[in-house]
Design an enzyme around this catalytic site. Structure first.
Site, PDB file in Angstrom:
ATOM      1  N   GLY A   1      42.796  -4.873  -8.133  1.00  0.00           N
ATOM      2  CA  GLY A   1      43.464  -4.129  -9.199  1.00  0.00           C
ATOM      3  C   GLY A   1      44.970  -4.212  -9.079  1.00  0.00           C
ATOM      4  O   GLY A   1      45.511  -4.592  -8.041  1.00  0.00           O
ATOM      5  N   THR A   2      45.634  -3.847 -10.174  1.00  0.00           N
ATOM      6  CA  THR A   2      47.093  -3.957 -10.237  1.00  0.00           C
ATOM      7  C   THR A   2      47.691  -2.686 -10.813  1.00  0.00           C
ATOM      8  O   THR A   2      47.096  -2.053 -11.702  1.00  0.00           O
ATOM      9  CB  THR A   2      47.500  -5.124 -11.171  1.00  0.00           C
ATOM     10  N   VAL A   3      48.874  -2.314 -10.300  1.00  0.00           N
ATOM     11  CA  VAL A   3      49.636  -1.227 -10.922  1.00  0.00           C
ATOM     12  C   VAL A   3      51.041  -1.735 -11.201  1.00  0.00           C
ATOM     13  O   VAL A   3      51.596  -2.518 -10.424  1.00  0.00           O
ATOM     14  CB  VAL A   3      49.694   0.038 -10.045  1.00  0.00           C
TER      15      VAL A   3
ATOM     16  N   THR B   1      41.621  -7.978 -12.018  1.00  0.00           N
ATOM     17  CA  THR B   1      42.268  -7.076 -12.970  1.00  0.00           C
ATOM     18  C   THR B   1      41.600  -7.205 -14.317  1.00  0.00           C
ATOM     19  O   THR B   1      41.392  -8.320 -14.810  1.00  0.00           O
ATOM     20  CB  THR B   1      43.768  -7.415 -13.112  1.00  0.00           C
TER      21      THR B   1
END
Lengths: 212, 244
Positions: free
Chosen positions: A12-14, A188
């Site tokens: 995942g990415t933020v 993602t």
């Protein structure tokens, strides 16, 4: 016989972008384990005070433990001081909390964002053991390299020869960035939860991404 | 209370089966200024009369938030009270961290009483010098508790402790049966009236010398601002004049 490994990357990415007195935070909602998807609906961002958020990628269990701990520390701060901690105070608090686990780190890659006492939107980026820096924009997680290239191009004008103009809508920019990462990063996808934070208030929205 | 040959420490019984040190500790509460607690079906309220050591000084705070659903005030040795407040906040926060939910107020008060009991059974310790009033919310609604140095706690519909609390108690006894269905504002008026009834005529009642806090089913613990308290006092002052 392989030794027990306490660490696991849930992908995942933020992403976070600060502009003036505003900061926009986006986190995708997918958690993975290897090639499997564990959830398409998981929130990686926690609100710590009325104006600050922490967005974390890496290992979900460590992120949850870290967010819980920070919420308790913020509550204690509020009891002792009679008001909420500033973004500046929280940035140091997160740093020492991460460093206190220097020899068995939280497998977390954090972005601490919000509106500071001076009314400016800010982003602080961290490594797993607490090293941090104030940024205009930041990205952490499996899509970090992909998103930073786009953010550098749009926010700083790197790698382009045409006349550079600052993208006027950070929310649109964050959506574009996530769309781009979701095309190429398998970890993602699904949805992005976006928080648009300013002294006027907080606007939360959801944005669909590719589910493959 | 007269001096007794059996009152030197906590671990000596009198021939009548009394522990005088604990009873002396209860006297300390009567030296402290007034605290009032009361509840309806939906709200619980704490009100305190604060003291200032001199005209030059600020009024000392006696009302504290423990958690979003629990509040505390105390009468007696205020230093003991503040340490108790710190302990309760830590316990409530730890419970929330571990269980993800708010601690049950009765359990929290029970923990305090357990701690207080230890101080009544050691030769080297003294009992707490404060009585605490605790308001809290659980799934059954609001509650009011009193703790004391003898390590007991009791639940109340309405209670008052501290100097000249008998006047406030008399007022509450007369009115408590009507509390159940009152609105928030009506309940606040009763709380402030109870405080007023115990205050001597030379004591100044204003937004800083009187503190009021409320917790309810739809209301996390919060203080009334000094302006809101002043408004209530003013309203009561005018009403009292009309009654006369």
């Amino acid at each position: 016989m392989s030794r027990f490994n306490p660490y696991n990357d849930n992908g995942g990415t933020v992403v976070a972008v600060a502009q003036g007195s505003r900061v926009v935070i986006g986190g995708d909602t997918r958690i993975s384990n290897g090639y499997n998807i564990l959830s398409r609906n998981y929130n990686k961002v926690t609100q710590l005070t009325s104006t600050t958020f922490i967005a974390t990628s890496g290992q979900v269990t460590d992120a949850q433990a870290l967010h819980k701990l920070l919420l308790a520390k913020v509550a204690l701060y509020k009891h002792q001081h009679g008001n909420e901690p500033s973004l500046r105070a929280l940035s140091k608090l997160l740093c020492v909390t991460l460093y206190s686990r220097r020899f068995f780190p939280y497998y977390t890659f954090n972005l601490l964002c919000g509106v500071d006492d001076d009314g400016q939107g800010k982003v602080f980026g961290y490594d797993a053991i607490g090293s941090f820096d104030e940024l205009k924009y930041g990205a952490q997680g499996s899509g970090q390299q992909l998103s930073i290239s786009i953010l550098d191009n749009q926010m700083k004008g790197t790698n382009r020869t045409d006349s550079y103009s600052f993208n006027s809508d950070p929310v649109g920019l964050v959506k574009d960035v996530f769309n781009a990462i979701a095309e190429r990063d398998i970890y993602t996808g699904d949805h992005v939860l976006i928080w648009d934070v300013s002294p006027q208030g907080i606007n939360q929205s959801t944005f669909r991404l590719r589910s493959d | 209370m007269l001096k007794s040959p059996y009152d030197t420490d906590c671990i000596t019984w009198s021939p009548q089966g009394r522990l005088f040190q604990i009873e002396y500790a209860m006297e300390a509460i009567k030296q402290g200024s007034l605290c009032v607690g009361l509840k309806s079906n939906d709200y619980a309220i704490l009100a305190t009369l604060n003291r200032a050591p001199s005209k030059l000084a600020e009024y000392q705070q006696k009302l504290y938030e423990i958690d979003e659903h629990i509040g505390l005030c105390f009468s007696g040795l205020t230093a003991d009270g503040r340490l108790i407040c710190k302990y309760l906040r830590t316990e409530a926060l730890n419970y929330k961290y571990t269980h993800g939910t708010n601690i049950n107020p009765q359990r929290l008060v029970g923990k305090l009483s357990d701690k207080a009991q230890i101080k009544t059974q050691r030769h080297s310790k003294r009992p707490y010098g404060v009585g605490c009033l605790v308001i809290g919310l659980d799934e059954n609604g609001p509650h009011v508790y009193e703790t004391s140095p003898d390590a007991n706690f009791y639940e109340y519909y309405a209670v008052a402790i501290g100097a000249r609390c008998q006047s406030a108690k008399t007022y509450l006894e007369k009115n408590y049966e009507t509390f159940a269905n009152l609105s928030k504002d009506e309940l606040i008026i009763h709380a402030v009236k109870a405080v007023k009834s115990s205050a001597q005529s030379d004591v100044e009642l204003n937004g800083r010398s009187v503190s009021v806090a409320i917790v309810g089913r739809d209301t996390p613990f919060k203080f009334l601002t000094s302006e809101e308290v002043e408004a209530t006092l003013l309203h009561l002052g005018q009403a009292m004049e009309v009654e006369v």
